[in-house]
Design an enzyme around this catalytic site. Sequence first.
Site: not given
Length: 495
Positions: A56, A75, A83, A88, A198, A325, A463, A478
């Site tokens: 994102a 980062e 993630n 995948g 951050a 799931r 997320e 996602a």
Amino acid sequence: MKRFKQISTIILAIVLSLSVFGCTTKPNETVPDEAEKGNQAQEETYDVVVIGGGGAGLSAAIELKGAGANVVLLEKMPFLGGNTLISGGELNAPETWIQEKLGIEDSVKLYKEDTLKGGDYEGDEALVDVLANNAREAIEWLRDEINVSFKEDYLMQFGGHSVPRAAYPKGGSGDELIGKLTSKAKEMNIPIKLETKAEEILADENGRVNGVRAVDKDGNEITFKANKGVIITTGGFGSNLEMRKKYNDEYDERYMSTDQPGTTGDGIIMAEKLGAALVGMENIQTYPTCSPVTGVLSYVADTRFDGAILVNKEGKRFVEELDRRDVISKAILAQSDGMGYLVWDKTIKDGSHMGEYMDEFEQLIKQGTIVEAETIEEAAKFFEIDVEQLRETIVKYNDFAKNGKDEDFNRRGELIGLTEAPYYIQKVAPSVHHTMGGLKIDTDARVIDNEGNPILGLFAAGEVTGGIHGTNRLGGNAITDIVVFGRIAAENVLK
Ligand code: FAD
């Protein structure tokens, strides 16, 4: 085992990040002398600060730079990807060129309906509408602008989807996405601050967000001023045990996690201090087919999507293998030993992507959670599964496959009989995988406060946000979410 692949992937990512950006303190960063470390107060000014360098964050930063903005990406880990890197990388979109090639009929309406239904109709319909309507453009953006390669003749059909609609990136891994997004960011000279965490989102006296206080790896405090605003893309909180327990005590120490260690909910915690509203925090998703030893998601076990059946220690099927799931996870935990056993044969193996995950397969063999054998009996004995019952189950299932109808669980999709050696059985258990809850946003990706008003200058995507997936995120949704809303956040922060 998969952790092996993840760790090697992460190491690769570190190398990639370091080679891309020269070193972790470049560019635009001052390297302090050893003696000065830990007490340097610095200030840098940008139009927009993006917190979190996963899918994102990178999507947002690239769009911002493309629009001419001066953007910085923070980062906290020594590598980009979050993630998204270990995922995948598969993402859903309706009406794509791949569906057209494969003759699959789909629509925005059907995708939206599947997504809402998959989340028990608790997802925010307006957000799901945006997701569904922008999905095709998002995947075309990845293909055309970011140069991501997708398999042209194959789509995955994750549980809860009416038709195959998940595009499969080269290698079946988020590596392809993050590698290409990183290359694009490098090409555009976007400043990326690795190992820069951050800690606080700053606002002026009117409550307008105007910067971020961060700390680098040497303990130096840096204020990143943001003239236009801040975008939070820090991911979920699957790796934060305390936070999981706070919002849903079901997901305690009994569960391991599939997530990377940086998935600790920082963005939620920081924005909450500014009055941000949270939504659906109790909705935590488990992935049903993970290693019972490490908790790591198994890509070998994705043979489930290509025909493998799921049985218990008593040798009986107990759930539809392509159900949601959460349904499968709960069904596994309800078995006598809390485990599931996936069973497949050579035909299913050959029609799956298992061949692309042979490093994981070798690790699973060493771990003792998978067996390959010439007969079903031999494979069943390895896990002390009831051999007679398993044989009966397979005979019955093979009849279902011949007749094209699963009389027991109404399995969707093609049924494939298990007839050809070698046979495989893999022992699996659920792990915490995705946190559906998070910051409340509107369709412009603005963060909403507890009074229902947007917090000026504050945006979020991915997320870290809540409300899109309701009680349960469908597979492949996602990655669509992070690209769609990452780009929307970028567009709106500049308005
Ligand atoms: P992330 O990619 O997690 O990135 C967040 C980044 O923010 C991280 O790098 C983190 O270190 C950084 N960060 C956090 N806090 C701070 C801070 N304070 N300061 C600075 N940086 C910070 N979904 C699909 O749709 N398809 C799939 O095939 C799929 N497979 C998956 C497989 C696995 C093993 C896992 C774990 C997930 C999978 N998912 C999949 C889910 C999907 O990968 C994630 O939901 C998605 O990648 C999240 O993207 P993001 O950009 O929001 O967060």
